[in-house]
Design a protein around this motif. Sequence first.
Motif, mmCIF file in Angstrom:
data_model
loop_
_atom_site.group_PDB
_atom_site.id
_atom_site.type_symbol
_atom_site.label_atom_id
_atom_site.label_comp_id
_atom_site.label_asym_id
_atom_site.label_seq_id
_atom_site.Cartn_x
_atom_site.Cartn_y
_atom_site.Cartn_z
ATOM 1 N N UNK A 68 0.807 -1.205 0.000
ATOM 2 C CA UNK A 68 0.000 0.000 0.000
ATOM 3 C C UNK A 68 0.840 1.254 0.000
ATOM 4 N N UNK A 69 0.160 2.393 0.111
ATOM 5 C CA UNK A 69 0.840 3.691 0.086
ATOM 6 C C UNK A 69 1.755 3.836 1.292
ATOM 7 N N UNK A 70 2.937 4.398 1.052
ATOM 8 C CA UNK A 70 3.914 4.602 2.113
ATOM 9 C C UNK A 70 4.009 6.079 2.465
ATOM 10 N N UNK A 71 4.311 6.409 3.710
ATOM 11 C CA UNK A 71 4.618 7.797 4.057
ATOM 12 C C UNK A 71 5.831 8.263 3.260
ATOM 13 N N UNK A 72 5.948 9.584 3.052
ATOM 14 C CA UNK A 72 7.021 10.119 2.230
ATOM 15 C C UNK A 72 8.390 9.642 2.682
ATOM 16 N N UNK A 73 8.626 9.663 4.001
ATOM 17 C CA UNK A 73 9.951 9.282 4.505
ATOM 18 C C UNK A 73 10.276 7.830 4.176
ATOM 19 N N UNK A 78 12.978 3.677 0.877
ATOM 20 C CA UNK A 78 12.879 2.539 -0.034
ATOM 21 C C UNK A 78 13.566 2.856 -1.361
ATOM 22 N N UNK A 79 13.387 4.096 -1.849
ATOM 23 C CA UNK A 79 14.022 4.496 -3.102
ATOM 24 C C UNK A 79 15.536 4.474 -2.971
ATOM 25 N N UNK A 80 16.059 4.940 -1.834
ATOM 26 C CA UNK A 80 17.512 4.968 -1.629
ATOM 27 C C UNK A 80 18.101 3.564 -1.660
ATOM 28 N N UNK A 81 17.384 2.622 -1.056
ATOM 29 C CA UNK A 81 17.850 1.232 -1.052
ATOM 30 C C UNK A 81 17.662 0.610 -2.435
ATOM 31 N N UNK A 82 16.537 0.919 -3.070
ATOM 32 C CA UNK A 82 16.230 0.284 -4.348
ATOM 33 C C UNK A 82 16.998 0.836 -5.527
ATOM 34 N N UNK A 83 17.352 2.123 -5.511
ATOM 35 C CA UNK A 83 18.015 2.735 -6.657
ATOM 36 C C UNK A 83 19.343 2.065 -6.977
ATOM 37 N N UNK A 84 20.113 1.754 -5.944
ATOM 38 C CA UNK A 84 21.417 1.143 -6.192
ATOM 39 C C UNK A 84 21.254 -0.258 -6.762
ATOM 40 N N UNK A 85 20.230 -0.954 -6.316
ATOM 41 C CA UNK A 85 19.971 -2.304 -6.855
ATOM 42 C C UNK A 85 19.442 -2.228 -8.286
ATOM 43 N N UNK A 86 18.606 -1.235 -8.562
ATOM 44 C CA UNK A 86 18.071 -1.066 -9.908
ATOM 45 C C UNK A 86 19.189 -0.740 -10.892
ATOM 46 N N UNK A 87 20.063 0.185 -10.521
ATOM 47 C CA UNK A 87 21.168 0.559 -11.399
ATOM 48 C C UNK A 87 22.097 -0.626 -11.647
ATOM 49 N N UNK A 88 22.366 -1.406 -10.604
ATOM 50 C CA UNK A 88 23.242 -2.578 -10.755
ATOM 51 C C UNK A 88 22.613 -3.616 -11.667
ATOM 52 N N UNK A 89 21.298 -3.790 -11.557
ATOM 53 C CA UNK A 89 20.603 -4.778 -12.388
ATOM 54 C C UNK A 89 20.713 -4.407 -13.866
ATOM 55 N N UNK A 139 14.161 11.152 -8.856
ATOM 56 C CA UNK A 139 15.004 11.092 -7.666
ATOM 57 C C UNK A 139 14.120 11.065 -6.424
ATOM 58 N N UNK A 140 13.526 9.906 -6.173
ATOM 59 C CA UNK A 140 12.573 9.761 -5.075
ATOM 60 C C UNK A 140 13.218 9.930 -3.710
ATOM 61 N N UNK A 141 14.542 9.869 -3.625
ATOM 62 C CA UNK A 141 15.193 10.002 -2.327
ATOM 63 C C UNK A 141 15.147 11.429 -1.810
ATOM 64 N N UNK A 142 14.987 12.407 -2.709
ATOM 65 C CA UNK A 142 14.965 13.806 -2.275
ATOM 66 C C UNK A 142 13.699 14.538 -2.699
#
Length: 367
Positions: A68-73, A78-89, A139-142
């Motif tokens: 479901x929907x997540x709070x902004x923080x 999640x984006x910070x953790x996922x971005x590095x994995x997405x780029x590596x993939x 850039x969902x992290x910021x």
Amino acid sequence: MATLGEGRRIVVKIGSALLVDQATGLRGDWLRGLALDIADLRARGADVIVVSSGSIALGRRVLNLPKGALPLEQSQAAAAVGQIRLARAYEDALQSHGITTAQVLVTLEDSANRRRYLNSRNTLRQLLSLGVVPIVNENDTVATDEIRFGDNDRLAAQVAATVDADRLVLLSDVDGLYTANPSLDPQARHLPLIDRISPEIEAMAGEGVSGLSRGGMVTKLMAAKIATGAGCAMVIAKGEADRPLRALEQGARCSWFLAEEDPQAARKRWIAAMKPRGTIVVDDGAVQALRKGKSLLPAGVTEVVGDFGRGDPVEIAGPGGAGLGKGLARYTHEETRQIKGCQSREIETLLGYPGRGVLIHRDDMVV
């Protein structure tokens, strides 16, 4: 009708539901098939940019965040953790084909602010000229709600407009536009070709039902307006096939939205309609060069009038003051005054930092 094979600069948008399985995570086999499609396009000489969702979906699995929907923080985490994995993939999938990738993270401000828009445009164009496939994501992290695109359909369309792409492919969980939502109306008809986005077409939009995707058909039509207005044909296609771009080329069901004109003509018309913030007066040699399709170099500038910033529209005038054209300045009025009449190699000495050798690029100019 437009076809993917005719495209010379192609933006491909990947929806989260295609890339990430809620139960098992990243769909590696599917991504490798997409990479093979991209390699085929590159081998034909086409530039390719990927706008990929998936960072939040990947990150929330790693962090065990609820559905479901997540709070902004939490979304940003999640984006910070996922971005590095997405780029590596993407790097792993495309590296096997000898393709270099680059991660480019943007926000809505990067297209709304003229200076940042030019920075994004120049960076993406440079990457493409070096044979790189940029992987673009918001850039969902910021990004906060005030500076978000909110969906990657419109982000992809903005990227297509920024780089003068001639094809935009939206790969998602739907195979195109219907006269009504086909999951609710069995009489809904599929529309393979849309030559104009009329109010009637807009009224046909329904919403997506994916638990991972933020966009529905409404956002896809918004994207189509942006892309086609910038001279880029857009297609909505189902991306579930192992080779989704090959399937599209081989006749998979889809909906094409035709471009209003070619990308360069659309961009020139956009620049021509801008109100200039200042004037750059050039000498006879520069006038002749500009009329031959050359860029404007500092050496040809004799006078600078008005106050303008980097990326602002300026009028270009000949020696007698007669209007010659318009363009987007790559330097501020202060910088332009410092480097006018000089050779490009002298710019760093005069400004104290390396600069671009061109004052107004030919792609950013109407003469």
